[in-house]
Scaffold this motif. Structure first.
Motif, PDB file in Angstrom:
ATOM      1  N   THR A 181       7.625   5.454  -2.554  1.00  6.93           N
ATOM      2  CA  THR A 181       7.722   5.914  -1.170  1.00  6.93           C
ATOM      3  C   THR A 181       6.836   5.098  -0.236  1.00  6.93           C
ATOM      4  O   THR A 181       5.684   4.820  -0.536  1.00  6.93           O
ATOM      5  CB  THR A 181       7.316   7.396  -1.060  1.00  6.93           C
ATOM      6  OG1 THR A 181       6.031   7.570  -1.660  1.00  6.93           O
ATOM      7  CG2 THR A 181       8.299   8.294  -1.782  1.00  6.93           C
ATOM      8  N   GLY A 182       7.409   4.757   0.911  1.00  7.71           N
ATOM      9  CA  GLY A 182       6.649   4.206   2.021  1.00  7.71           C
ATOM     10  C   GLY A 182       6.229   2.770   1.880  1.00  7.71           C
ATOM     11  O   GLY A 182       6.785   1.992   1.114  1.00  7.71           O
ATOM     12  N   GLY A 183       5.215   2.415   2.660  1.00  7.14           N
ATOM     13  CA  GLY A 183       4.739   1.044   2.755  1.00  7.14           C
ATOM     14  C   GLY A 183       4.329   0.729   4.172  1.00  7.14           C
ATOM     15  O   GLY A 183       3.908   1.607   4.932  1.00  7.14           O
ATOM     16  N   PHE A 184       4.513  -0.520   4.544  1.00 11.60           N
ATOM     17  CA  PHE A 184       4.047  -1.008   5.843  1.00 11.60           C
ATOM     18  C   PHE A 184       5.239  -1.489   6.655  1.00 11.60           C
ATOM     19  O   PHE A 184       6.300  -1.810   6.104  1.00 11.60           O
ATOM     20  CB  PHE A 184       3.054  -2.139   5.605  1.00 11.60           C
ATOM     21  CG  PHE A 184       2.486  -2.759   6.863  1.00 11.60           C
ATOM     22  CD1 PHE A 184       1.740  -2.005   7.749  1.00 11.60           C
ATOM     23  CD2 PHE A 184       2.688  -4.101   7.144  1.00 11.60           C
ATOM     24  CE1 PHE A 184       1.217  -2.568   8.900  1.00 11.60           C
ATOM     25  CE2 PHE A 184       2.170  -4.678   8.292  1.00 11.60           C
ATOM     26  CZ  PHE A 184       1.426  -3.911   9.179  1.00 11.60           C
ATOM     27  N   ASN A 185       5.043  -1.537   7.991  1.00  9.41           N
ATOM     28  CA  ASN A 185       6.016  -2.164   8.875  1.00  9.41           C
ATOM     29  C   ASN A 185       7.383  -1.499   8.705  1.00  9.41           C
ATOM     30  O   ASN A 185       7.506  -0.301   8.846  1.00  9.41           O
ATOM     31  CB  ASN A 185       6.061  -3.671   8.585  1.00  9.41           C
ATOM     32  CG  ASN A 185       6.796  -4.460   9.659  1.00  9.41           C
ATOM     33  OD1 ASN A 185       7.119  -3.936  10.713  1.00  9.41           O
ATOM     34  ND2 ASN A 185       7.057  -5.734   9.386  1.00  9.41           N
ATOM     35  N   CYS A 244       0.820  -1.215   0.000  1.00 11.78           N
ATOM     36  CA  CYS A 244       0.000   0.000   0.000  1.00 11.78           C
ATOM     37  C   CYS A 244       0.855   1.266   0.000  1.00 11.78           C
ATOM     38  O   CYS A 244       0.625   2.196   0.772  1.00 11.78           O
ATOM     39  CB  CYS A 244      -0.964   0.007   1.179  1.00 11.78           C
ATOM     40  SG  CYS A 244      -2.120  -1.378   1.147  1.00 11.78           S
ATOM     41  N   SER A 245       1.820   1.284  -0.907  1.00 10.42           N
ATOM     42  CA  SER A 245       2.737   2.411  -1.010  1.00 10.42           C
ATOM     43  C   SER A 245       2.344   3.301  -2.182  1.00 10.42           C
ATOM     44  O   SER A 245       1.288   3.133  -2.781  1.00 10.42           O
ATOM     45  CB  SER A 245       4.167   1.892  -1.159  1.00 10.42           C
ATOM     46  OG  SER A 245       4.265   1.013  -2.268  1.00 10.42           O
ATOM     47  N   SER A 246       3.216   4.248  -2.522  1.00 13.72           N
ATOM     48  CA  SER A 246       2.898   5.228  -3.556  1.00 13.72           C
ATOM     49  C   SER A 246       4.164   5.544  -4.338  1.00 13.72           C
ATOM     50  O   SER A 246       5.263   5.133  -3.966  1.00 13.72           O
ATOM     51  CB  SER A 246       2.312   6.494  -2.919  1.00 13.72           C
ATOM     52  OG  SER A 246       3.139   6.953  -1.857  1.00 13.72           O
ATOM     53  N   GLY A 247       4.021   6.305  -5.445  1.00 11.69           N
ATOM     54  CA  GLY A 247       5.208   6.603  -6.226  1.00 11.69           C
ATOM     55  C   GLY A 247       4.911   7.490  -7.408  1.00 11.69           C
ATOM     56  O   GLY A 247       3.770   7.877  -7.667  1.00 11.69           O
ATOM     57  N   ALA A 248       5.969   7.797  -8.160  1.00  8.72           N
ATOM     58  CA  ALA A 248       5.844   8.607  -9.374  1.00  8.72           C
ATOM     59  C   ALA A 248       7.098   8.426 -10.207  1.00  8.72           C
ATOM     60  O   ALA A 248       8.177   8.116  -9.691  1.00  8.72           O
ATOM     61  CB  ALA A 248       5.646  10.083  -9.040  1.00  8.72           C
ATOM     62  N   LEU A 249       6.939   8.628 -11.512  1.00  5.56           N
ATOM     63  CA  LEU A 249       8.065   8.601 -12.430  1.00  5.56           C
ATOM     64  C   LEU A 249       8.807   9.927 -12.328  1.00  5.56           C
ATOM     65  O   LEU A 249       8.200  10.999 -12.411  1.00  5.56           O
ATOM     66  CB  LEU A 249       7.547   8.395 -13.855  1.00  5.56           C
ATOM     67  CG  LEU A 249       8.519   7.838 -14.891  1.00  5.56           C
ATOM     68  CD1 LEU A 249       8.921   6.422 -14.535  1.00  5.56           C
ATOM     69  CD2 LEU A 249       7.880   7.876 -16.270  1.00  5.56           C
TER      70      LEU A 249
END
Length: 544
Positions: A124-128, A110-115
């Motif tokens: 970027t990010g995520g869990f744990n 459940c992270s995010s991102g961009a080119l």
């Protein structure tokens, strides 16, 4: 009339249409690309070399794909496997229809991102142990993830990213994070900034404003939609410039209610974008998540809200889809249509909470009359529920994967098994009957240019050309996860009506590049020539 009969009648109408006549009666189609890619496609990003980074999460347990050369991931923080010799990310090569395993160390769930402007994926990010991590993927035959620990000021889980005019990303929200930050950092001391709007739109019993819908507007501000409301935000001054009306009905549209949204195609005229509109579709009604927890699965929303962001007195205009949909994806197609695909017709996002897959995609035509904008398409046979994805690729197909409505990889004894198949949806413009109308961009076209530059595009068409039907579009490749395609935008360039013949079946069109980085942040785009609503294959271009 019940929903099953409506779907059946829509399909009969579709297959009864006459042969293609310049796209008007063309039919969509599906192809299965792989019966097993080893992982479930929870996140996807197309790169400028026609490869797609796909990944799920690291704490599902073992996947169906081994890491290369006997490698294993060692992670003492993992809740399931401390030593895992299977992959949770792949690089898919569109041209060869092949894939290779990648190594990701920390949890990217459940992270995010961009080119980024250099064509690399910044995620970027995520869990744990992954919630403060930034990861970079620069594609080559042997490239793999590079991870930067403690790179984020705040934990980012269910956040949204957007590329900014200067090349940095803004990272907004996330679970229990009512703030935003930038990456890359300008200094080690750069902090996160409070965004009270995320507090105001948060249900204290249930965070239903996660993965907010974020769009960069042509004036360099951000349109941010969360839950059921939106603002125009000046991120440079940390100031809300405008509050938009609540969407009629007041139902939530963000995770876990999980509708979808797009910034509708923007037409550049005399160096400006006069009309800026956002379309928000589907989702789940108020209380649906709590009801699903108790075994009651509410009917998904059937409505779309469309609003002119640029209007001095903006108001939502509501429309009705032919099919109710939650967890659907909305994609901008190169001919300026909007594809609505994936999802279910009852329940909500979350483990085991979705019901009744919607197998029929729908195409929305923004410029059609109000009562004639939705068209049902040929159905798939594969349910695409929670954690499914969809992505436009250069040849005009839409890559579709994922669906993992369970905590782990469950292939049996569940309502909707974990899905490892990868397929492609072929929009109507790829109907073989329309191939003669399809342009082919030639190698002597410009592929790098600056803002406001004169850009020469050359192409061939077999059929007699209709100059008045030609337009040139630029599409930003999106980062897709959880029913939202971050950074997605489509620009209709000025000058499409300048097409002239320069040889037998060969033509030239001179367009003007977007005027500023507010309208087109400097990066790679896919450029298409569209003739009679049939787009060419895209070519990669770079502006900036």
């Amino acid at each position: 009339m019940n929903s099953t009969l409506i779907i059946f009648l829509l399909y009969l109408l579709l297959i009864a249409t006459p042969p293609c006549s310049l796209i008007a009666s063309a039919a969509s189609n599906w192809t299965l690309l792989h019966s097993n890619i080893g992982i479930t496609a929870m996140h996807m990003q197309l790169l400028p070399n026609d490869r797609v980074v796909i990944y799920d999460r690291t704490d599902f347990g073992a996947s169906n794909l081994s890491l290369a050369n006997g490698e294993c991931r060692i992670d003492s923080h993992d809740y399931v496997l401390k030593r895992d010799c299977t992959a949770h990310s792949i690089e898919y090569d569109v041209a060869s229809n092949s894939f290779r395993p990648l190594m990701v160390q920390t949890d990217i769930w459940c992270s995010s991102g961009a080119l980024m402007p250099d064509g690399s994926l910044l995620q970027t990010g995520g869990f744990n142990d992954g919630d403060h991590v930034v990861r970079v993927f620069k594609s080559c035959d042997t490239c793999d993830w590079v991870e930067i620990t403690s790179a984020l000021v705040k934990r980012r889980w269910y956040a949204t990213n957007h590329i900014l005019p200067g090349g940095r990303q803004i990272v907004i929200g996330g679970r229990r994070q009512y703030n935003y930050e930038f990456y890359p950092k300008l200094s080690k001391s750069e902090k996160a900034y409070s965004l009270p709007f995320l507090v105001q739109t948060n249900d204290p019993k249930l965070e239903n404003n996660l993965y907010p819908f974020v769009f960069l507007t042509p004036d360099g501000k951000l349109f941010i939609f969360a839950n059921n409301r939106a603002i125009l935000f000046d991120y440079a001054r940390n100031k809300v410039l405008k509050a938009y009306p609540e969407i009629p009905g007041g139902d939530p549209r963000n995770y876990p209610s999980t509708g979808s949204a797009v910034l509708l195609p923007m037409r550049i005229v005399q160096g400006k974008v006069a009309v800026v509109e956002v379309l928000v579709c589907g989702g789940a009604p108020k209380g649906a998540f709590v009801n699903a927890e108790n075994g009651r699965f509410d009917k998904a929303l059937k409505t779309c809200g469309r609003i002119q962001v640029s209007d001095p007195n903006p108001q939502w205009v509501m429309e009705t889809m032919p099919l109710a949909r939650v967890m659907g994806d909305m994609l901008l197609l190169p001919n300026s249509d909007v594809l609505i695909i994936n999802g279910g017709s009852a329940g909500t996002a979350g483990w085991e909470y979705g019901r009744d897959p919607v197998l029929y995609p729908v195409i929305y035509k923004p410029d059609n009359p109000f009562e004639d904008r939705f068209e049902a398409q040929v159905p798939t046979t594969i349910p695409r529920m929670y954690h499914s994805t969809a992505l436009l690729i250069r040849d005009g197909r839409v890559l579709v994967g994922g669906s993992n409505p369970h905590i782990y990889y469950n292939f049996t004894d569940v309502l909707y098994p974990t899905e490892l198949r990868l397929e492609a949806f072929l929009p109507p413009y790829l109907d073989p009957r329309c191939v003669r109308s399809r342009p082919k961009i030639t190698p002597d076209s410009q592929t790098e240019f600056g803002y406001g530059n004169r850009v020469v595009i050359r192409f061939r068409v077999v059929d007699e050309l209709d100059p008045d039907s030609v337009m040139v579009t630029m599409v930003a490749p999106a980062f897709n996860t959880h029913s939202f395609s971050m950074n997605q935008r489509l620009l209709i360039l000025e000058g499409g009506n300048t097409t002239k013949a320069i040889g037998k079946t060969k033509y030239q069109v001179i367009v003007t590049a977007p005027p500023s980085s507010n309208i087109a942040p400097g990066r790679h785009y896919l450029l298409f020539v569209v003739h009679r609503q049939v787009p060419s294959e895209g070519v990669w271009v770079k502006i900036g």
